[in-house]
Motif scaffolding. Structure first.
Motif, short mmCIF file in Angstrom:
data_model
loop_
_atom_site.label_atom_id
_atom_site.label_comp_id
_atom_site.label_asym_id
_atom_site.label_seq_id
_atom_site.Cartn_x
_atom_site.Cartn_y
_atom_site.Cartn_z
N PHE A 190 0.86 -1.18 0.00
CA PHE A 190 0.00 0.00 0.00
C PHE A 190 0.89 1.22 0.00
O PHE A 190 1.92 1.23 0.62
CB PHE A 190 -0.88 0.01 1.24
CG PHE A 190 -1.79 1.20 1.34
CD1 PHE A 190 -1.47 2.26 2.17
CD2 PHE A 190 -2.95 1.27 0.60
CE1 PHE A 190 -2.30 3.35 2.28
CE2 PHE A 190 -3.78 2.37 0.70
CZ PHE A 190 -3.45 3.41 1.54
N GLY A 191 0.48 2.23 -0.71
CA GLY A 191 1.25 3.45 -0.70
C GLY A 191 0.82 4.32 -1.85
O GLY A 191 1.25 4.12 -2.98
N PHE A 192 -0.02 5.26 -1.61
CA PHE A 192 -0.48 6.18 -2.62
C PHE A 192 -0.09 7.58 -2.16
O PHE A 192 -0.57 8.05 -1.14
CB PHE A 192 -2.00 6.08 -2.80
CG PHE A 192 -2.43 4.76 -3.36
CD1 PHE A 192 -2.78 4.63 -4.69
CD2 PHE A 192 -2.49 3.64 -2.55
CE1 PHE A 192 -3.18 3.41 -5.20
CE2 PHE A 192 -2.89 2.42 -3.06
CZ PHE A 192 -3.23 2.30 -4.39
N ASP B 159 3.41 2.62 2.86
CA ASP B 159 3.73 1.42 3.63
C ASP B 159 4.79 1.67 4.69
O ASP B 159 4.74 1.11 5.78
CB ASP B 159 4.22 0.32 2.69
CG ASP B 159 3.07 -0.46 2.08
OD1 ASP B 159 1.98 -0.46 2.67
OD2 ASP B 159 3.25 -1.03 0.99
N SER B 160 5.76 2.51 4.34
CA SER B 160 6.88 2.74 5.25
C SER B 160 6.45 3.36 6.56
O SER B 160 7.18 3.30 7.56
CB SER B 160 7.93 3.64 4.57
OG SER B 160 7.35 4.89 4.21
N LEU B 161 5.26 3.95 6.59
CA LEU B 161 4.75 4.58 7.81
C LEU B 161 3.54 3.85 8.38
O LEU B 161 2.90 4.35 9.30
CB LEU B 161 4.38 6.04 7.53
CG LEU B 161 5.56 6.97 7.22
CD1 LEU B 161 5.07 8.34 6.83
CD2 LEU B 161 6.50 7.07 8.41
N GLY B 162 3.23 2.69 7.83
CA GLY B 162 2.14 1.90 8.38
C GLY B 162 0.96 1.68 7.46
O GLY B 162 0.05 0.94 7.81
N ALA C 283 -3.28 4.80 8.59
CA ALA C 283 -4.28 5.77 8.12
C ALA C 283 -5.55 5.67 8.96
O ALA C 283 -6.11 6.68 9.40
CB ALA C 283 -4.58 5.54 6.65
N ILE C 284 -6.01 4.46 9.19
CA ILE C 284 -7.22 4.25 10.00
C ILE C 284 -6.98 4.71 11.43
O ILE C 284 -7.84 5.34 12.06
CB ILE C 284 -7.63 2.76 9.97
CG1 ILE C 284 -8.06 2.37 8.55
CG2 ILE C 284 -8.74 2.48 10.98
CD1 ILE C 284 -8.25 0.89 8.36
N ARG C 285 -5.81 4.41 11.96
CA ARG C 285 -5.47 4.80 13.33
C ARG C 285 -5.48 6.32 13.49
O ARG C 285 -6.05 6.87 14.44
CB ARG C 285 -4.10 4.24 13.69
CG ARG C 285 -3.61 4.56 15.10
CD ARG C 285 -4.42 3.85 16.13
NE ARG C 285 -3.82 3.96 17.44
CZ ARG C 285 -4.52 3.93 18.57
NH1 ARG C 285 -5.84 3.76 18.53
NH2 ARG C 285 -3.93 4.03 19.73
#
Length: 219
Positions: free
Chosen positions: A49-51, A94-97, A102-104
């Motif tokens: 994931f990573g946009f 992804d590198s940040l979760g 994002a949900i958190r």
């Protein structure tokens, strides 16, 4: 603290309001009720994931076609800046979760909270098990060996007892909570930079203000 009424809800020419990234997130998710739309990977079997900014730009362009109404609300307007903030959060790399972070971030912003870093937590050594009876409490002991002792002129075999102990809260539990806080802080920094550099917000300006990076460290 309420941010409602401080933001120009029409996206007009009013002077931009300066908000720190945490205040901006709370305004978007808590006040404006912006929804988090997580983009789906082309390959459903991939966990990646990573946009980045590209996704936010596409989302921003879509908003330009429906400024007069919120995408998720019927009869209630969601400010377009709030939608841009939500789109930025949805682009968490992804590198940040990725999606989980994002949900958190969105959930904490809606609740007006920061991650629980267990303030004041100090590990205490306590018995693993305590037995209670009419005489009170007594730590449970276990036999860990035997010893021969001379008692009243005779050698006797005696059990060696020990009390199993643990630490509450466990140091690893505290470490994990504070590592999760630092991960959240890093994610907020990425959101702040993306919003500030992207130049897509019309009514607010995201400042450099950030929560404390390690609030458990006294200086």
């Amino acid at each position: 603290m309420s941010y409602q009424g401080r933001i120009d809800r029409t996206g007009g020419t009013r002077v931009k309001r300066a908000l720190g990234v945490m205040a901006a997130l709370e305004w978007a998710f808590r006040v404006e009720k912006a929804q988090l739309e997580l983009p789906v990977s082309q390959d459903a079997n991939e966990e990646g994931f990573g946009f980045g900014l590209e996704y936010v730009l596409l989302h921003r362009a879509a908003l330009g076609c429906k400024i007069d109404g919120g995408q998720h609300k019927i009869g209630t307007y969601t400010h377009e800046d709030a939608e841009v903030i939500a789109a930025t959060v949805a682009g968490m790399p992804d590198s940040l979760g990725g999606k989980r972070m994002a949900i958190r971030v969105a959930e904490l912003a809606r609740a007006g909270l920061t991650p629980d870093w267990m303030p004041g937590a100090v590990p205490r050594c306590v018995p693993v098990e305590v037995k209670r009876n009419q005489h009170g409490e007594r730590a449970t002991t276990v036999v860990v060996g035997t010893e021969r002792v001379l008692s009243r002129g005779k050698w006797r075999t005696m059990d060696v007892l020990a009390c199993p102990v643990t630490y509450v809260p466990h140091p690893q539990q505290i470490e994990a909570a504070r590592r999760a806080y630092e991960d959240w802080w890093q994610a907020l920094g990425w959101i702040r930079d993306g919003l500030a550099d992207g130049g897509m917000l019309r009514a607010i300006e995201v400042t450099e203000t950030m929560p404390k990076v390690r609030p458990w460290q006294r200086r």
